[in-house]
Scaffold this motif. Structure first.
Motif, PDB file in Angstrom:
ATOM      1  N   ASN A   1      -9.645 -34.578  15.834  1.00 41.25           N
ATOM      2  CA  ASN A   1      -8.721 -33.655  16.484  1.00 41.25           C
ATOM      3  C   ASN A   1      -7.522 -34.411  17.042  1.00 41.25           C
ATOM      4  O   ASN A   1      -7.573 -34.967  18.122  1.00 41.25           O
ATOM      5  CB  ASN A   1      -9.439 -32.899  17.611  1.00 41.25           C
ATOM      6  N   ARG A   2      -6.456 -34.459  16.274  1.00 43.44           N
ATOM      7  CA  ARG A   2      -5.234 -35.143  16.694  1.00 43.44           C
ATOM      8  C   ARG A   2      -4.054 -34.174  16.626  1.00 43.44           C
ATOM      9  O   ARG A   2      -2.960 -34.542  16.215  1.00 43.44           O
ATOM     10  CB  ARG A   2      -4.980 -36.370  15.797  1.00 43.44           C
ATOM     11  N   THR A   3      -4.298 -32.937  17.017  1.00 42.17           N
ATOM     12  CA  THR A   3      -3.257 -31.923  16.845  1.00 42.17           C
ATOM     13  C   THR A   3      -2.071 -32.137  17.784  1.00 42.17           C
ATOM     14  O   THR A   3      -0.929 -31.886  17.407  1.00 42.17           O
ATOM     15  CB  THR A   3      -3.830 -30.520  17.056  1.00 42.17           C
ATOM     16  N   PHE A   4      -2.321 -32.569  19.010  1.00 38.99           N
ATOM     17  CA  PHE A   4      -1.211 -32.757  19.948  1.00 38.99           C
ATOM     18  C   PHE A   4      -0.275 -33.856  19.455  1.00 38.99           C
ATOM     19  O   PHE A   4       0.944 -33.668  19.406  1.00 38.99           O
ATOM     20  CB  PHE A   4      -1.741 -33.095  21.337  1.00 38.99           C
ATOM     21  N   SER A   5      -0.832 -35.004  19.090  1.00 42.71           N
ATOM     22  CA  SER A   5       0.014 -36.091  18.594  1.00 42.71           C
ATOM     23  C   SER A   5       0.669 -35.701  17.276  1.00 42.71           C
ATOM     24  O   SER A   5       1.813 -36.089  17.001  1.00 42.71           O
ATOM     25  CB  SER A   5      -0.794 -37.379  18.430  1.00 42.71           C
ATOM     26  N   ALA A   6      -0.026 -34.900  16.464  1.00 42.59           N
ATOM     27  CA  ALA A   6       0.571 -34.435  15.204  1.00 42.59           C
ATOM     28  C   ALA A   6       1.782 -33.551  15.481  1.00 42.59           C
ATOM     29  O   ALA A   6       2.813 -33.644  14.798  1.00 42.59           O
ATOM     30  CB  ALA A   6      -0.461 -33.673  14.379  1.00 42.59           C
ATOM     31  N   ALA A   7       1.679 -32.690  16.490  1.00 47.20           N
ATOM     32  CA  ALA A   7       2.807 -31.842  16.856  1.00 47.20           C
ATOM     33  C   ALA A   7       3.983 -32.691  17.329  1.00 47.20           C
ATOM     34  O   ALA A   7       5.142 -32.447  16.954  1.00 47.20           O
ATOM     35  CB  ALA A   7       2.386 -30.857  17.947  1.00 47.20           C
ATOM     36  N   CYS A   8       3.703 -33.703  18.148  1.00 45.46           N
ATOM     37  CA  CYS A   8       4.761 -34.601  18.625  1.00 45.46           C
ATOM     38  C   CYS A   8       5.427 -35.328  17.461  1.00 45.46           C
ATOM     39  O   CYS A   8       6.668 -35.433  17.398  1.00 45.46           O
ATOM     40  CB  CYS A   8       4.186 -35.612  19.614  1.00 45.46           C
ATOM     41  N   GLN A   9       4.619 -35.819  16.528  1.00 45.10           N
ATOM     42  CA  GLN A   9       5.174 -36.561  15.392  1.00 45.10           C
ATOM     43  C   GLN A   9       6.039 -35.666  14.512  1.00 45.10           C
ATOM     44  O   GLN A   9       7.077 -36.101  13.998  1.00 45.10           O
ATOM     45  CB  GLN A   9       4.042 -37.177  14.561  1.00 45.10           C
TER      46      GLN A   9
ATOM     47  N   ILE B   1       9.717 -23.197  27.805  1.00 48.06           N
ATOM     48  CA  ILE B   1       9.407 -24.426  27.063  1.00 48.06           C
ATOM     49  C   ILE B   1      10.653 -24.923  26.337  1.00 48.06           C
ATOM     50  O   ILE B   1      10.961 -26.120  26.343  1.00 48.06           O
ATOM     51  CB  ILE B   1       8.249 -24.191  26.087  1.00 48.06           C
ATOM     52  N   ALA B   2      11.401 -24.012  25.713  1.00 48.93           N
ATOM     53  CA  ALA B   2      12.626 -24.400  25.012  1.00 48.93           C
ATOM     54  C   ALA B   2      13.623 -25.027  25.985  1.00 48.93           C
ATOM     55  O   ALA B   2      14.265 -26.041  25.675  1.00 48.93           O
ATOM     56  CB  ALA B   2      13.241 -23.191  24.318  1.00 48.93           C
ATOM     57  N   ALA B   3      13.741 -24.430  27.174  1.00 48.07           N
ATOM     58  CA  ALA B   3      14.670 -24.966  28.172  1.00 48.07           C
ATOM     59  C   ALA B   3      14.250 -26.352  28.633  1.00 48.07           C
ATOM     60  O   ALA B   3      15.088 -27.245  28.815  1.00 48.07           O
ATOM     61  CB  ALA B   3      14.755 -24.011  29.365  1.00 48.07           C
ATOM     62  N   THR B   4      12.950 -26.564  28.828  1.00 52.48           N
ATOM     63  CA  THR B   4      12.450 -27.871  29.267  1.00 52.48           C
ATOM     64  C   THR B   4      12.663 -28.916  28.183  1.00 52.48           C
ATOM     65  O   THR B   4      13.087 -30.044  28.463  1.00 52.48           O
ATOM     66  CB  THR B   4      10.960 -27.778  29.633  1.00 52.48           C
ATOM     67  N   LEU B   5      12.384 -28.563  26.942  1.00 54.17           N
ATOM     68  CA  LEU B   5      12.610 -29.490  25.830  1.00 54.17           C
ATOM     69  C   LEU B   5      14.087 -29.881  25.757  1.00 54.17           C
ATOM     70  O   LEU B   5      14.426 -31.063  25.656  1.00 54.17           O
ATOM     71  CB  LEU B   5      12.167 -28.857  24.509  1.00 54.17           C
ATOM     72  N   ALA B   6      14.964 -28.883  25.833  1.00 54.77           N
ATOM     73  CA  ALA B   6      16.400 -29.144  25.688  1.00 54.77           C
ATOM     74  C   ALA B   6      16.922 -30.058  26.788  1.00 54.77           C
ATOM     75  O   ALA B   6      17.808 -30.889  26.543  1.00 54.77           O
ATOM     76  CB  ALA B   6      17.165 -27.825  25.687  1.00 54.77           C
ATOM     77  N   SER B   7      16.377 -29.928  28.000  1.00 52.98           N
ATOM     78  CA  SER B   7      16.888 -30.724  29.120  1.00 52.98           C
ATOM     79  C   SER B   7      16.264 -32.110  29.182  1.00 52.98           C
ATOM     80  O   SER B   7      16.665 -32.926  30.011  1.00 52.98           O
ATOM     81  CB  SER B   7      16.637 -29.994  30.444  1.00 52.98           C
ATOM     82  N   THR B   8      15.298 -32.375  28.308  1.00 51.63           N
ATOM     83  CA  THR B   8      14.630 -33.684  28.335  1.00 51.63           C
ATOM     84  C   THR B   8      14.758 -34.429  27.010  1.00 51.63           C
ATOM     85  O   THR B   8      13.929 -35.266  26.672  1.00 51.63           O
ATOM     86  CB  THR B   8      13.143 -33.529  28.696  1.00 51.63           C
TER      87      THR B   8
ATOM     88  N   GLU C   1       9.146 -39.485  26.752  1.00 54.61           N
ATOM     89  CA  GLU C   1       8.737 -40.891  26.844  1.00 54.61           C
ATOM     90  C   GLU C   1       8.862 -41.582  25.492  1.00 54.61           C
ATOM     91  O   GLU C   1       9.265 -42.756  25.419  1.00 54.61           O
ATOM     92  CB  GLU C   1       7.310 -40.974  27.382  1.00 54.61           C
ATOM     93  N   ALA C   2       8.533 -40.868  24.421  1.00 54.50           N
ATOM     94  CA  ALA C   2       8.619 -41.465  23.089  1.00 54.50           C
ATOM     95  C   ALA C   2      10.059 -41.783  22.713  1.00 54.50           C
ATOM     96  O   ALA C   2      10.336 -42.764  22.013  1.00 54.50           O
ATOM     97  CB  ALA C   2       8.004 -40.519  22.055  1.00 54.50           C
ATOM     98  N   ARG C   3      10.993 -40.969  23.192  1.00 54.46           N
ATOM     99  CA  ARG C   3      12.405 -41.190  22.872  1.00 54.46           C
ATOM    100  C   ARG C   3      13.069 -42.199  23.809  1.00 54.46           C
ATOM    101  O   ARG C   3      14.216 -42.585  23.596  1.00 54.46           O
ATOM    102  CB  ARG C   3      13.176 -39.865  22.968  1.00 54.46           C
ATOM    103  N   GLY C   4      12.378 -42.613  24.869  1.00 53.31           N
ATOM    104  CA  GLY C   4      12.977 -43.506  25.844  1.00 53.31           C
ATOM    105  C   GLY C   4      14.071 -42.825  26.643  1.00 53.31           C
ATOM    106  O   GLY C   4      15.067 -43.441  27.028  1.00 53.31           O
ATOM    107  N   PHE C   5      13.887 -41.537  26.904  1.00 54.48           N
ATOM    108  CA  PHE C   5      14.860 -40.731  27.641  1.00 54.48           C
ATOM    109  C   PHE C   5      14.959 -41.235  29.078  1.00 54.48           C
ATOM    110  O   PHE C   5      13.946 -41.427  29.746  1.00 54.48           O
ATOM    111  CB  PHE C   5      14.399 -39.277  27.617  1.00 54.48           C
ATOM    112  N   THR C   6      16.191 -41.456  29.574  1.00 56.74           N
ATOM    113  CA  THR C   6      16.396 -42.067  30.888  1.00 56.74           C
ATOM    114  C   THR C   6      16.997 -41.067  31.875  1.00 56.74           C
ATOM    115  O   THR C   6      17.406 -39.963  31.514  1.00 56.74           O
ATOM    116  CB  THR C   6      17.337 -43.271  30.782  1.00 56.74           C
TER     117      THR C   6
END
Length: 339
Positions: free
Chosen positions: A44-52, A76-83, A189-194
């Protein structure tokens, strides 16, 4: 004979508080269950698969959902866009009437439906598949149509809704929102967002000021910087402090390098020293050596943190050579609405 209405007990403070606690406890348990399903073991690696999938995408994340799921999808869309993950929301009903044109073949679709059987979303699936979009589903039913037809399924099922009628989406929407937050933070975190990246997408309001305002924007510079030479008397330093009105003066050498600082607090301590003659004392004898400083290119919020941590009300701004190039105090930060 008219039917009697059921008697409802008058709510008390205790009963209302008990209801509130019960809801929080039920939803907390739902989140505990959710945490165990994020790549919880085995295959079960669905979360990491979604991230990838999202990290590999050349497009945006398009969130969609009906009803309460739609409200959560918007958040969720708003949180993704701002991060750091470009994202927006599309209403599934409107998508079937033209808004599908907003979705390109490079986009990843994040479809929310707790039942996994929302007609409006299922209607879109064949079109999305034909266009080549990857679909990530969040449902509470792994065997649902949406879960089966998606590229990745994230299970957001909960043991029970907090609603005593088991009707109003409560625990389920909380779990779905938390899963969306988990995605956003993992991608951040994966993108190194600062913090600087965050500031660029939040330029307005107090958050923007805290993240975008630099020391150079609020400091006093040039002739407005209170400074005296190392050979100055205490009296000369007090005149400079009074003239510049920052409650302090920098003490510098012949090359303008910062040697020490004399503040209102230092003055009070000096006056308490009965053995010291204020009229003849030299600033070098009463100043604070090695004071806290800050660089002009640092964020103003960092100055506020330094002042709070060290219980001081002012800072001298120095360049790379240690020269005093500016000064600011807590009032400057208050005026800039950094604190």
């Amino acid at each position: 004979m008219p039917e009697l209405l059921p008697q409802i007990a008058e709510p008390t403070d205790a009963s209302l508080a008990a209801s509130g606690r019960r809801v929080v406890e039920i939803e907390a348990r739902a989140l505990e269950h959710l945490a165990t399903r994020i790549d919880g073991g085995g295959s079960n690696r669905t979360f990491s698969a979604a991230c990838q999938l999202i990290l590999a995408s050349r497009g945006r994340v398009v969130a969609t959902g009906m009803g309460k799921s739609g409200h959560i999808a918007r958040k969720i869309a708003a949180t993704l866009a701002s991060t750091g993950t470009p994202a927006f929301y599309v209403h599934p009903g409107e998508a079937g009437h033209g808004d599908l044109g907003m979705i390109t073949d490079a986009d990843v679709v994040l479809a929310l439906s707790y039942s996994g059987e929302s007609d409006e979303i299922l209607t879109l699936l064949p079109v999305l598949k034909r266009q080549g979009n990857a679909v990530i589903a969040m449902t509470g039913r792994p065997q649902s149509t949406l879960a089966r037809e998606s590229d990745v399924h994230l299970d957001v099922s909960v043991p029970a809704e907090a609603c005593p009628l088991d009707l109003a989406p409560t625990s389920s929407t909380t779990a779905t929102l938390a899963m969306g937050d988990a995605l956003a933070v993992a991608l951040l975190e994966a993108r190194g967002f600062t913090a600087d990246d965050f500031a660029r997408s939040h330029p307005a309001g107090s958050l923007g000021r805290r993240l975008l305002l630099h020391i150079t924007d609020v400091m006093h510079a040039g002739d407005d910087v209170p400074r005296v030479g190392l050979g100055a008397t205490l009296s000369e330093a007090l005149v400079e402090m009074s003239r510049k009105r920052l409650g302090m003066t920098a003490v510098v050498d012949d090359e303008d390098k910062l040697i020490g600082l004399f503040t209102d607090g230092d003055l009070r301590r000096t006056l308490d020293d009965a053995a010291l003659d204020v009229r003849t004392a030299m600033i070098a004898d009463v100043m604070t050596r090695g004071p806290k400083t800050i660089a002009a290119d640092q964020l103003a919020v960092e100055a506020a943190r330094l002042m709070e941590t060290h219980k001081i009300s002012g800072l001298v701004v120095v360049d790379e050579a240690g020269r005093a190039v500016g000064a600011l105090n807590i009032h400057d930060l208050l005026r800039a609405r950094v604190v």
